[in-house]
Enzyme design. Structure first.
Site, PDB file in Angstrom:
ATOM      1  N   ARG A   1      52.041   3.055  52.375  1.00  0.00           N
ATOM      2  CA  ARG A   1      51.248   1.825  52.484  1.00  0.00           C
ATOM      3  C   ARG A   1      50.836   1.674  53.946  1.00  0.00           C
ATOM      4  NH1 ARG A   1      52.055  -3.747  53.327  1.00  0.00           N
ATOM      5  NH2 ARG A   1      50.767  -5.056  51.964  1.00  0.00           N
TER       6      ARG A   1
ATOM      7  N   LYS B   1      54.794  -1.586  62.052  1.00  0.00           N
ATOM      8  CA  LYS B   1      55.875  -2.571  62.046  1.00  0.00           C
ATOM      9  C   LYS B   1      56.590  -2.667  63.390  1.00  0.00           C
ATOM     10  CE  LYS B   1      56.485  -3.117  57.138  1.00  0.00           C
ATOM     11  NZ  LYS B   1      57.312  -2.958  55.918  1.00  0.00           N
TER      12      LYS B   1
END
Length: 283
Positions: free
Chosen positions: A257, A222
């Site tokens: 994840r 991210k």
């Protein structure tokens, strides 16, 4: 082979669970378009399983910052030729969607989990569906919606606010008939959070574990990790992702994840072995 019981028992056993990301989209932030064809999607899923993924999270809608929403028909079209093949792998499958019609289609074709970034707010029939099908349910915090969530997000106290939100959504799911032991909570890193908000949530994972449900962390590649590690390309954020996930695991999170299964599996297994040895040494 990982079982559903292994996943739900992970807070007690401290067994790290790796959820491999499969985006069958043209526009996801890190891998958009790479797995849009059914053949490419299935090949990638099998590779992640071979690398040790405990489950596969498949999504047909990008929810990156600034993305547009995709209706149920288009999501189902993208999933139609992928889910049957995924089911033959024997892997545990999660469907990443906020729409009950998409979730129902996926459950009918082998999925066992619903991963809802809206925590049941986008579609009022989602929580009753999860209850009726006894599906695993991931409830995630998101501020606003993907198109606007990164426009100057603000909180009174991000940890307290996210925790209160998750408590409320767990209560809503329970009221709809979802069993508590079927719920996983996710503080939603990157979904309406600044870098400092994300760091605060990672530093305070232990504030979420007393809720009694597995905590899922999705930091993989991210943007905030890119800012912290000076890695502009998402594919260059593997090491930063490993650091974030290991820190979260040591604080109590157990489900991760990820895009990079090999790195996640190796690092989390080592962290788990160290933590286990520390616990036995204290005895």
């Amino acid at each position: 082979m990982t079982t559903l019981d292994d996943i739900f028992a992970s807070p007690r056993t401290r067994r790290p669970v790796v959820m491999g990301i499969l985006n069958v989209t043209p526009d996801s932030f890190s891998d958009g378009g790479q797995f849009a064809s059914p053949a490419a999607a299935l090949e990638w899923a099998r590779q992640m399983i071979d690398e040790g993924a405990d489950m596969i999270d498949v999504g047909a809608e990008s929810t990156r910052p600034g993305s547009r929403r995709i209706d149920a028909d288009q999501q189902i079209t993208r999933l139609r030729d992928v889910l049957p093949g995924l089911a033959t792998t024997g892997a545990i499958i999660s469907i990443d969607t906020t729409l009950a019609r998409v979730a129902e289609f996926a459950l009918d074709h082998g999925a066992a989990f619903i991963n809802d970034i809206s925590a049941g707010r986008d579609d009022p029939t989602m929580l009753p569906l999860a209850a009726a099908r006894n599906a695993g349910l991931v409830l995630m915090h998101m501020l606003g919606e993907p198109a606007t969530m990164q426009h100057q997000p603000q909180y009174d106290n991000v940890v307290d606010d996210v925790r209160a939100f998750l408590i409320e959504r767990v209560a809503a799911a329970r009221q709809a008939g979802v069993r508590a032991e079927r719920i996983i909570i996710d503080p939603g890193l990157g979904f309406g959070k600044t870098t400092q908000h994300n760091l605060a949530l990672l530093a305070n994972v232990a504030e979420f574990t007393p809720l009694g449900m597995p905590v899922l962390i999705g930091a993989s590649r991210k943007r905030f990790l890119g800012e912290l590690s000076a890695a502009a390309n998402p594919a260059d954020r593997v090491h930063a992702t490993v650091a974030a996930h290991v820190a979260a695991y040591l604080a109590g999170a157990t489900i991760f994840r990820v895009h990079d299964v090999t790195a996640a599996k190796a690092s989390l297994n080592v962290a788990a072995a160290i933590q286990k040895k520390a616990a036995s040494y204290r005895l």
